[in-house]
Design a protein around this motif. Structure first.
Motif, short mmCIF file in Angstrom:
data_model
loop_
_atom_site.label_atom_id
_atom_site.label_comp_id
_atom_site.label_asym_id
_atom_site.label_seq_id
_atom_site.Cartn_x
_atom_site.Cartn_y
_atom_site.Cartn_z
N LYS A 139 -12.36 47.74 60.30
CA LYS A 139 -13.65 48.41 60.21
C LYS A 139 -14.16 48.24 58.78
N LEU A 140 -15.26 47.52 58.62
CA LEU A 140 -15.80 47.26 57.29
C LEU A 140 -16.60 48.46 56.81
N GLU A 141 -16.24 48.96 55.64
CA GLU A 141 -16.89 50.14 55.07
C GLU A 141 -17.87 49.71 53.97
N SER A 142 -18.73 50.63 53.56
CA SER A 142 -19.71 50.32 52.52
C SER A 142 -19.20 50.63 51.11
N GLU A 143 -18.09 51.35 51.01
CA GLU A 143 -17.56 51.75 49.71
C GLU A 143 -17.05 50.55 48.93
N THR A 144 -17.28 50.55 47.63
CA THR A 144 -16.83 49.44 46.77
C THR A 144 -16.10 49.98 45.55
N LYS A 145 -15.32 49.11 44.93
CA LYS A 145 -14.72 49.40 43.63
C LYS A 145 -14.36 48.07 42.97
N THR A 146 -14.10 48.11 41.68
CA THR A 146 -13.76 46.90 40.94
C THR A 146 -12.26 46.86 40.69
N ILE A 147 -11.65 45.74 41.02
CA ILE A 147 -10.24 45.51 40.72
C ILE A 147 -10.18 44.32 39.77
N GLY A 148 -9.79 44.58 38.53
CA GLY A 148 -9.87 43.52 37.52
C GLY A 148 -11.31 43.13 37.31
N GLU A 149 -11.62 41.86 37.49
CA GLU A 149 -12.99 41.38 37.35
C GLU A 149 -13.66 41.14 38.70
N TYR A 150 -13.05 41.65 39.77
CA TYR A 150 -13.55 41.37 41.12
C TYR A 150 -14.13 42.61 41.79
N LEU A 151 -15.33 42.46 42.33
CA LEU A 151 -15.94 43.52 43.12
C LEU A 151 -15.29 43.51 44.50
N CYS A 152 -14.76 44.65 44.91
CA CYS A 152 -14.03 44.72 46.17
C CYS A 152 -14.69 45.70 47.14
N PHE A 153 -14.58 45.39 48.42
CA PHE A 153 -15.11 46.22 49.50
C PHE A 153 -13.97 46.82 50.30
N LYS A 154 -14.22 47.98 50.84
CA LYS A 154 -13.22 48.72 51.59
C LYS A 154 -13.25 48.36 53.07
N LEU A 210 -9.94 39.47 56.87
CA LEU A 210 -11.17 39.98 56.28
C LEU A 210 -11.95 38.82 55.64
N PRO A 211 -13.24 38.99 55.37
CA PRO A 211 -14.05 37.86 54.86
C PRO A 211 -13.77 37.50 53.41
N GLY A 212 -12.79 38.14 52.79
CA GLY A 212 -12.41 37.80 51.43
C GLY A 212 -10.95 38.13 51.19
N LEU A 213 -10.38 37.61 50.12
CA LEU A 213 -8.97 37.83 49.80
C LEU A 213 -8.71 39.32 49.59
N ILE A 214 -7.66 39.82 50.21
CA ILE A 214 -7.28 41.23 50.08
C ILE A 214 -6.51 41.41 48.76
N LEU A 215 -7.01 42.29 47.90
CA LEU A 215 -6.39 42.54 46.61
C LEU A 215 -5.59 43.84 46.57
N GLU A 216 -5.79 44.71 47.56
CA GLU A 216 -5.05 45.97 47.57
C GLU A 216 -4.89 46.47 49.00
N ILE A 217 -3.71 47.00 49.29
CA ILE A 217 -3.40 47.60 50.59
C ILE A 217 -2.77 48.98 50.36
N ASN A 218 -3.23 49.97 51.12
CA ASN A 218 -2.60 51.29 51.12
C ASN A 218 -2.24 51.65 52.55
N GLU A 219 -0.95 51.83 52.82
CA GLU A 219 -0.49 52.18 54.16
C GLU A 219 0.54 53.30 54.04
N GLY A 220 0.12 54.51 54.42
CA GLY A 220 1.02 55.65 54.32
C GLY A 220 1.44 55.89 52.88
N ARG A 221 2.75 55.92 52.65
CA ARG A 221 3.28 56.14 51.29
C ARG A 221 3.48 54.84 50.53
#
Length: 278
Positions: A139-154, A210-221
């Motif tokens: 499910k593509l969300e509208s929230e964004t954040k920057t990881i390093g120099e890359y704009l990332c989508f949730k 996803l339409p771009g490289l995944i830079l972060e994953i959060n699953e449970g703990r």
């Protein structure tokens, strides 16, 4: 509404520019990931341990569980492999946290052919998991954040995991009957952060699509963070497919794993949960 539309057009333009740029060359790169685990030590040891002892155990567990991985990729293929620690001869704890019993080897993904190859050492026996890529309903969300120099989508998805995936479960009061939840599955929400600046459908571990490289994953703990990204380097060799072990599909491997885990639980119960090193 107007601003949201303008933002969507900017994002689309960014994606299109990146895609056309990468499509014109033999695109390749390496992403370095760090794994992190949040440990719940409140009831560890029956709640009878001191805070200092809990901290010591938690630090030791993190040193075993938290690892560094390298994802080597091109436009369609990737190889996800643990980076060996200097001076360490241990095969690692893999994702199960049982040293010497389960170790996950290199994992190959081909998104064009929907192919997954994964080496795995299970209680001293080598397996090669050969199957199709897992499907994720993102499910593509509208929230964004920057990881390093890359704009990332949730993006989020729901994943089923075994209740006893990270341990043997608690002993029943009778000591000889398995608990009801040991073979159950529970659903967890997985959150991914991907960047359109690297328009590849790759990611760490099993994750992709996803339409771009995944830079972060959060699953449970558990969490996976990209700490370094190197693009279009000429030092990368051809991606080598894993080939060692008895070939099984994912369903067959999970059945073997489940049987081994049941055997280990029963052995633990017969021993009364005592530490055999005493």
């Amino acid at each position: 509404m107007y601003l949201k539309r303008i933002r969507s057009l900017i994002v689309y333009a960014l994606f299109l520019t990146s895609y056309l740029s990468f499509a014109q060359k033999d695109f390749q790169g390496k992403a370095y990931y760090e794994t992190k685990v949040t440990l719940d030590m409140d009831n560890f040891g029956g709640g009878n341990l001191s805070e200092e002892r809990k901290k010591q155990i938690a630090d030791r567990m993190r040193s075993r569980l938290e690892k560094t991985y390298v994802l080597t990729f091109n436009q369609f293929e990737s190889l996800y492999k643990e980076e060996e620690r200097e001076g360490s001869n241990s095969p690692g704890w893999g994702r199960f946290g049982m040293s010497g019993n389960m170790a996950q080897g290199p994992q190959y993904k081909n998104i064009k052919a929907s192919k997954l190859l994964q080496e795995s050492d299970l209680f001293g026996k080598q397996f090669l998991i050969d199957d199709a890529l897992p499907e994720f309903e993102w499910k593509l969300e509208s929230e964004t954040k920057t990881i390093g120099e890359y704009l990332c989508f949730k993006a989020t998805t729901v994943k089923k995991v075994p209740e006893g995936m990270f341990g043997f479960g608690r002993r029943s009061r009778e000591g000889d009957r398995p608990q009801e939840n040991e073979d159950r599955e529970r659903e967890i929400t997985v959150t991914a952060w991907y960047t359109l600046q690297v328009p590849l459908r790759q990611g760490p571990g099993d994750y992709w699509g996803l339409p771009g490289l995944i830079l972060e994953i959060n699953e449970g703990r558990n969490a996976i963070y990209c700490s370094k990204l190197v693009l279009n380097t000429n030092e990368i060799s051809d991606i080598e497919k894993p080939s060692k072990g008895k070939k099984v599909n994912k369903q067959e491997y999970d059945a073997i794993l489940k049987k081994k885990m049941t055997e280990m639980r029963e052995m633990y119960r017969r021993d009364g949960g005592r530490d055999r090193r005493r």
